[in-house]
Design an enzyme around this catalytic site. Structure first.
Site, mmCIF file in Angstrom:
data_model
loop_
_atom_site.group_PDB
_atom_site.id
_atom_site.type_symbol
_atom_site.label_atom_id
_atom_site.label_comp_id
_atom_site.label_asym_id
_atom_site.label_seq_id
_atom_site.Cartn_x
_atom_site.Cartn_y
_atom_site.Cartn_z
ATOM 1 N N GLU A 181 41.005 40.904 31.647
ATOM 2 C CA GLU A 181 39.410 41.201 31.316
ATOM 3 C C GLU A 181 39.222 42.343 30.336
ATOM 4 O O GLU A 181 38.422 42.377 29.390
ATOM 5 C CB GLU A 181 38.796 41.376 32.520
ATOM 6 N N PHE A 226 33.915 38.924 49.350
ATOM 7 C CA PHE A 226 34.871 38.745 48.548
ATOM 8 C C PHE A 226 34.550 38.844 47.155
ATOM 9 O O PHE A 226 33.817 38.037 46.497
ATOM 10 C CB PHE A 226 35.565 37.118 48.772
ATOM 11 N N GLN A 227 35.315 39.598 46.460
ATOM 12 C CA GLN A 227 35.335 39.843 45.165
ATOM 13 C C GLN A 227 33.694 40.490 44.699
ATOM 14 O O GLN A 227 33.339 40.177 43.652
ATOM 15 C CB GLN A 227 35.760 38.877 44.191
ATOM 16 N N LYS A 239 26.001 34.024 41.444
ATOM 17 C CA LYS A 239 26.235 32.562 41.372
ATOM 18 C C LYS A 239 25.130 31.954 41.654
ATOM 19 O O LYS A 239 25.291 30.593 41.136
ATOM 20 C CB LYS A 239 27.593 32.506 42.239
ATOM 21 N N MET A 254 52.327 61.142 20.157
ATOM 22 C CA MET A 254 51.260 62.075 19.963
ATOM 23 C C MET A 254 51.433 63.123 21.055
ATOM 24 O O MET A 254 51.261 64.144 20.692
ATOM 25 C CB MET A 254 49.922 61.322 19.815
#
Length: 614
Positions: A73, A135-136, A185, A504
């Site tokens: 993501e 959940f999630q 949802k 760097m």
């Protein structure tokens, strides 16, 4: 007066699910690609995109709203950001709840820091489950509140349509930025009437926008600016990313050209003026050109346009532009005025209107300055303190790689970068003739940005050559996107400048930590980038280790029609110069062995607090 009749949306009044409403609004907003990764909480919206594409498919044509699935993501967010940076449109990222949403925190903050318009659509657990540690589930409003320009949690499905339209409005207006819309949802599954119009009431925000957009330079302001510019012998424009975001490059070029005022740009402002023009000084700042930094020291009137005097430019504000008797500042964000550096004249408003109006005013006053001496001084600075590097020896210098690519692309390619030395070499040695060709993570400095941003840019500008200049350490942050390029046959050109470590960081360790390479040289010594690319389906994956092979391989690399990877083994001791240390003025700039210096500046020991400005 007769009221203006607005044609109703052709789908107004139809019953749709929340997910279908969402996708229809995306289409109404001109969204032609969505980047994201699916999951349970966002599945209704993913299914709605699938069905939308099936309904609107035309034989022989690409899908109207392709859904591009990356390896993670974070990359989806950077793809949307790359799309936005290359096009000027709002990029869209769509992810699931919990870890899917939290993985986008970095690109959201990156877009806020660089003022990039993006809308992130997050799935969320059903409304009744919010706050139960389902959940999630993750508290996205709280997490994103400090990172985004704005965050919405949609709990009333009847407000979904207005919320999403408002998200796009906020993302693209004023100082652009990312807006996150968290949609449970059950809201996606809800069915109700599609209105085809409507936005949320934001009276304060819209009033501030109206005041800024309608704010014009008053005659007395123009006269005051005229007086300052008329008294100047060495004026200099310092242009930032705001010029790009405000689509004001043409107005800037017209203003500078009308009066012969030299221009230097920030890292984010690259492309605002054609870098090949004689009066363009390229980039200023910590790793800016020596001639740009010396011009800032020498100017007597500094004109900041869409820039914010950040620490990479004005590391020591008191010593920045020390000879300037006056500083003027144009910006669309009132909070930037006098934030870092006190100015003598300022204007908060839309840049095109301000620059065009001021140019017309000055021309109407018969203002025709003679900056011949200043122009000669600029030409001498550019000649005396020209960019340079070690051109002998057996090892390949990274600057030479970029020069060879630039010779073929002629300032017309889109260049995305990771973050590190390769980022600065690309900024220094590529030409950019137009805005929106240079894509880099400026304020956040996010390693792993380059490859996904390049993939997003390829969808924004399909006719352009798109090149990712990356480092061996930076590219591994989102290395999984190699496969995304071949999966969707995105013809990006990926360059890995391999110096076997965090270049760097090692440069700073050489300068300030007596070459103690703590944690910076132990990675990827056994990584075979070529085999990895071939495993991901690359038909062109070539490693170059000999200088004599470089021109031929680069030519073949650029000409290859599909995704291509070029690994170049470079001098591991190559450094980025010039360099202005933290808290130092340009008179203390370190120019290295190959660029002349006005002073014999040496790297100073710096304390731990100063090195945090790395």
């Amino acid at each position: 007066m007769n009221a203006v009749l607005k044609t109703p949306h052709p789908l107004a009044g139809q019953t749709m699910t929340g997910a279908d409403i969402l996708v229809q609004i995306l289409a109404d907003e001109g969204v032609d690609v969505v980047f994201g990764y699916s999951g349970g909480a966002i599945l209704p919206s993913y299914d709605a995109i699938f069905r939308f594409n099936a309904r609107h498919a035309k034989p022989g044509m690409a899908e109207p709203m392709p859904l591009i699935v990356p390896a993670n993501e974070q990359s989806a967010g950077f793809m949307a950001a790359g799309y936005s940076r290359a096009s000027g449109k709002v990029g869209v990222c769509m992810v699931t709840s919990g870890p899917g949403a939290t993985n986008t925190v970095t690109p959201v903050r990156d877009c806020t820091a660089d003022s990039i318009p993006m809308v992130v659509i997050c799935g969320q657990v059903p409304t009744a489950a919010v706050g139960t540690d389902a959940f999630q589930e993750a508290p996205i409003s709280s997490i994103m509140g400090a990172a985004a320009k704005h965050v919405f949690l949609v709990t009333d499905p009847t407000k979904l349509e207005a919320t999403v339209r408002t998200a796009f409005e906020i993302a693209r207006t004023g100082r652009p930025g990312p807006v996150v819309v968290d949609i449970p949802k059950d809201v996606q599954n809800w069915s109700g009437p599609f209105k085809g119009e409507g936005r949320l009431p934001l009276p304060g925000y819209r009033a501030r926008l109206k005041a800024v957009y309608e704010n014009t330079i008053k005659p007395e302001q123009a006269a005051a600016f005229h007086e300052l510019l008329g008294a100047a012998k060495r004026p200099l424009i310092y242009a930032g990313g705001g010029v790009i975001h405000g689509e004001a490059a043409q107005s800037l070029r017209a203003f500078a050209g009308a009066f012969g005022i030299p221009v230097t740009t920030t890292l984010m402002g690259i492309g605002a003026v054609d870098t090949t023009e004689p009066l363009c000084l390229q980039m200023l700042g910590m790793h800016g050109t020596a001639f740009a930094n010396y011009a800032v020291d020498d100017c007597d009137f500094l004109i900041a346009i869409g820039a914010r005097f950040d620490d990479r430019v004005a590391g020591n504000p008191a010593k920045f532009a020390p000879s300037a008797r006056a500083i003027a500042h144009f910006d669309i964000d009132p909070s930037e005025i006098n934030k870092v550096k006190r100015v003598h004249w300022h204007h908060v408003g839309e840049l095109n209107r301000a620059l065009d109006g001021l140019r017309e005013y000055l021309a109407g006053q018969g203002f025709k300055p003679d900056y011949a001496d200043w122009h000669a001084h600029i030409a001498d600075l550019k000649k005396t303190y020209a960019m340079n590097y070690e051109r002998g020896g057996e090892l390949i210098q990274p600057h030479a790689v970029i020069e060879e690519i630039n010779r073929l692309t002629q300032g017309e390619a889109i260049v995305a970068t990771g973050v590190g030395q390769h980022q600065m070499w690309a900024a220094q040695y590529f030409d950019f003739k137009s805005p929106r060709l240079w894509l880099t993570s400026g304020s956040m400095g996010t390693m792993g940005f380059g490859l996904p941003a390049a993939l997003g840019a390829a969808y924004a500008q399909p006719g352009k050559i798109v090149i990712d200049i990356d480092g061996d350490a930076s590219i591994r942050m989102n290395f999984g996107e190699l496969e995304t390029a071949t999966t969707y046959n995105i013809p990006v050109k990926i360059v890995v400048l391999n110096n076997y470590g965090d270049g760097m960081v090692k440069q700073w360790q050489r300068l300030f930590f007596e070459s103690r390479y703590a944690g910076s040289e132990k990675s990827l010594h056994t990584k075979d980038f070529i085999k990895a690319a071939e495993a991901d389906g690359y038909k062109f994956a070539v490693r170059v280790g000999h200088k004599a092979d470089l021109p031929r391989v680069v030519r073949e690399f650029i000409a290859f029609p599909g995704p291509a990877l070029l690994e170049v083994v470079i001098d591991p001791m190559a450094s980025v110069y010039p360099m202005v240390g933290p808290g130092q003025g340009y008179d203390q700039m370190i120019t290295g062995e190959w660029i002349p210096s006005r002073t014999a500046a040496k790297p100073d020991k710096v304390d731990a607090q100063s090195t945090q400005m790395f």
